[in-house]
Motif scaffolding. Structure first.
Motif, mmCIF file in Angstrom:
data_model
loop_
_atom_site.group_PDB
_atom_site.id
_atom_site.type_symbol
_atom_site.label_atom_id
_atom_site.label_comp_id
_atom_site.label_asym_id
_atom_site.label_seq_id
_atom_site.Cartn_x
_atom_site.Cartn_y
_atom_site.Cartn_z
ATOM 1 N N VAL A 1 0.834 -1.189 0.000
ATOM 2 C CA VAL A 1 0.000 0.000 0.000
ATOM 3 C C VAL A 1 0.875 1.247 0.000
ATOM 4 C CG1 VAL A 1 -1.699 1.298 1.325
ATOM 5 C CG2 VAL A 1 -1.911 -1.159 1.131
ATOM 6 N N ALA A 2 1.929 1.276 0.800
ATOM 7 C CA ALA A 2 2.770 2.462 0.895
ATOM 8 C C ALA A 2 3.761 2.573 -0.261
ATOM 9 C CB ALA A 2 3.524 2.447 2.220
ATOM 10 N N LEU A 3 4.086 1.465 -0.902
ATOM 11 C CA LEU A 3 5.080 1.471 -1.970
ATOM 12 C C LEU A 3 4.717 2.408 -3.124
ATOM 13 C CD1 LEU A 3 7.803 0.292 -2.689
ATOM 14 C CD2 LEU A 3 6.629 -1.598 -3.806
ATOM 15 N N PRO A 4 3.477 2.374 -3.645
ATOM 16 C CA PRO A 4 3.162 3.307 -4.739
ATOM 17 C C PRO A 4 3.292 4.777 -4.348
ATOM 18 C CG PRO A 4 1.476 1.610 -4.594
ATOM 19 C CD PRO A 4 2.376 1.454 -3.403
ATOM 20 N N LYS A 11 3.889 5.307 -8.641
ATOM 21 C CA LYS A 11 2.704 6.139 -8.412
ATOM 22 C C LYS A 11 2.126 6.641 -9.738
ATOM 23 C CE LYS A 11 1.118 10.190 -5.890
ATOM 24 N NZ LYS A 11 1.494 11.274 -4.993
ATOM 25 N N LYS A 12 2.996 7.033 -10.663
ATOM 26 C CA LYS A 12 2.524 7.484 -11.976
ATOM 27 C C LYS A 12 1.941 6.334 -12.791
ATOM 28 C CE LYS A 12 4.909 11.636 -13.247
ATOM 29 N NZ LYS A 12 5.823 12.285 -14.166
ATOM 30 N N ALA A 13 2.493 5.137 -12.632
ATOM 31 C CA ALA A 13 2.033 3.993 -13.414
ATOM 32 C C ALA A 13 0.663 3.485 -12.960
ATOM 33 C CB ALA A 13 3.058 2.857 -13.339
ATOM 34 N N LEU A 14 0.340 3.659 -11.677
ATOM 35 C CA LEU A 14 -0.942 3.181 -11.156
ATOM 36 C C LEU A 14 -1.942 4.324 -11.101
ATOM 37 C CD1 LEU A 14 0.323 1.005 -8.165
ATOM 38 C CD2 LEU A 14 -0.470 0.209 -10.380
ATOM 39 N N SER A 15 -3.135 4.056 -11.571
ATOM 40 C CA SER A 15 -4.170 5.087 -11.526
ATOM 41 C C SER A 15 -4.609 5.325 -10.081
ATOM 42 C CB SER A 15 -5.374 4.670 -12.369
ATOM 43 O OG SER A 15 -6.048 3.583 -11.755
ATOM 44 N N TRP A 16 -5.277 6.456 -9.873
ATOM 45 C CA TRP A 16 -5.768 6.802 -8.537
ATOM 46 C C TRP A 16 -6.715 5.725 -8.024
ATOM 47 C CZ3 TRP A 16 -10.531 7.701 -6.370
ATOM 48 C CH2 TRP A 16 -10.509 8.271 -5.100
ATOM 49 N N GLU A 17 -7.575 5.200 -8.884
ATOM 50 C CA GLU A 17 -8.538 4.188 -8.471
ATOM 51 C C GLU A 17 -7.851 2.922 -7.981
ATOM 52 O OE1 GLU A 17 -8.717 5.814 -11.411
ATOM 53 O OE2 GLU A 17 -10.458 7.091 -11.031
ATOM 54 N N VAL A 18 -6.772 2.513 -8.665
ATOM 55 C CA VAL A 18 -6.026 1.321 -8.247
ATOM 56 C C VAL A 18 -5.349 1.570 -6.906
ATOM 57 C CG1 VAL A 18 -4.050 -0.163 -8.807
ATOM 58 C CG2 VAL A 18 -5.698 0.448 -10.588
ATOM 59 N N ARG A 19 -4.737 2.748 -6.736
ATOM 60 C CA ARG A 19 -4.089 3.064 -5.456
ATOM 61 C C ARG A 19 -5.105 3.110 -4.321
ATOM 62 N NH1 ARG A 19 -1.690 7.291 -8.500
ATOM 63 N NH2 ARG A 19 -2.657 8.804 -7.095
ATOM 64 N N VAL A 24 -7.771 0.555 0.465
ATOM 65 C CA VAL A 24 -8.960 0.033 1.153
ATOM 66 C C VAL A 24 -8.807 -1.453 1.453
ATOM 67 C CG1 VAL A 24 -11.428 -0.430 0.884
ATOM 68 C CG2 VAL A 24 -10.510 1.796 0.262
ATOM 69 N N VAL A 25 -8.401 -2.238 0.458
ATOM 70 C CA VAL A 25 -8.248 -3.681 0.667
ATOM 71 C C VAL A 25 -7.144 -3.953 1.682
ATOM 72 C CG1 VAL A 25 -7.564 -5.839 -0.461
ATOM 73 C CG2 VAL A 25 -9.199 -4.326 -1.573
ATOM 74 N N GLY A 26 -6.033 -3.220 1.575
ATOM 75 C CA GLY A 26 -4.942 -3.404 2.534
ATOM 76 C C GLY A 26 -5.365 -3.087 3.957
ATOM 77 N N SER A 27 -6.119 -2.016 4.142
ATOM 78 C CA SER A 27 -6.545 -1.665 5.495
ATOM 79 C C SER A 27 -7.560 -2.669 6.039
ATOM 80 C CB SER A 27 -7.103 -0.247 5.538
ATOM 81 O OG SER A 27 -8.252 -0.149 4.731
ATOM 82 N N GLY A 31 -6.857 -4.722 9.327
ATOM 83 C CA GLY A 31 -7.812 -4.653 10.438
ATOM 84 C C GLY A 31 -8.318 -6.011 10.849
ATOM 85 N N PHE A 32 -8.629 -6.864 9.861
ATOM 86 C CA PHE A 32 -9.119 -8.200 10.177
ATOM 87 C C PHE A 32 -8.029 -9.058 10.823
ATOM 88 C CE2 PHE A 32 -10.338 -12.583 9.143
ATOM 89 C CZ PHE A 32 -11.597 -12.606 9.706
ATOM 90 N N SER A 33 -6.798 -8.951 10.317
ATOM 91 C CA SER A 33 -5.723 -9.778 10.877
ATOM 92 C C SER A 33 -5.316 -9.320 12.280
ATOM 93 C CB SER A 33 -4.514 -9.799 9.946
ATOM 94 O OG SER A 33 -3.975 -8.505 9.820
#
Length: 135
Positions: A1-4, A11-19, A24-27, A31-33
């Protein structure tokens, strides 16, 4: 999550939606773990209550507070866009504050844009919303 965010080329290669999706998925995974990290402590209550409230809020929002607006009216303003629409059945905006997330499919089926609700002097059944974009 922090790498991009730390590596500008990625960061430029990944769109805002992907980031955002990675965030969201990472958090959610984090949170679950963490719920099972220290079973003898109160961590499952400290993390579990906000975690399940967040999940429930998203489920309720996507299932019960999502409406189809068949014919919105878009008006270009000097510094943004005004979008007006008739209230769909079940829609309530009593306070007139906050923001509304709107998906405009002809722009993108996966992008949601934040609009601020404004009072409607012309009709109580219309809700004008405005957005300021610099792009």
């Amino acid at each position: 999550v922090a790498l991009p965010m730390a590596w500008p080329r990625l960061k430029k290669a990944l769109s805002w939606e992907v980031r955002k999706s990675l965030h969201v998925v990472g958090s959610l995974v984090w949170g679950f773990s963490i719920l099972f990290h220290a079973p003898d402590m109160y961590i499952r209550y400290i993390i579990g209550v906000p975690f399940f409230m967040y999940v429930a809020d998203n489920v309720v929002g996507s299932m019960l507070r999502t409406y189809l607006i068949p014919s919105p009216a878009l008006t270009r303003l000097e510094c943004g866009v005004e979008l007006s629409f008739e209230h769909p059945p079940g829609f309530r905006n009593d306070s007139g504050s906050g923001y509304i997330m709107i998906c405009i499919p002809w722009v993108s089926k996966f992008e949601w844009h934040a609009f601020s609700p404004l009072p409607a002097p012309r009709s109580p059944y219309m809700l004008p919303v405005a957005s300021r974009h610099t792009e």
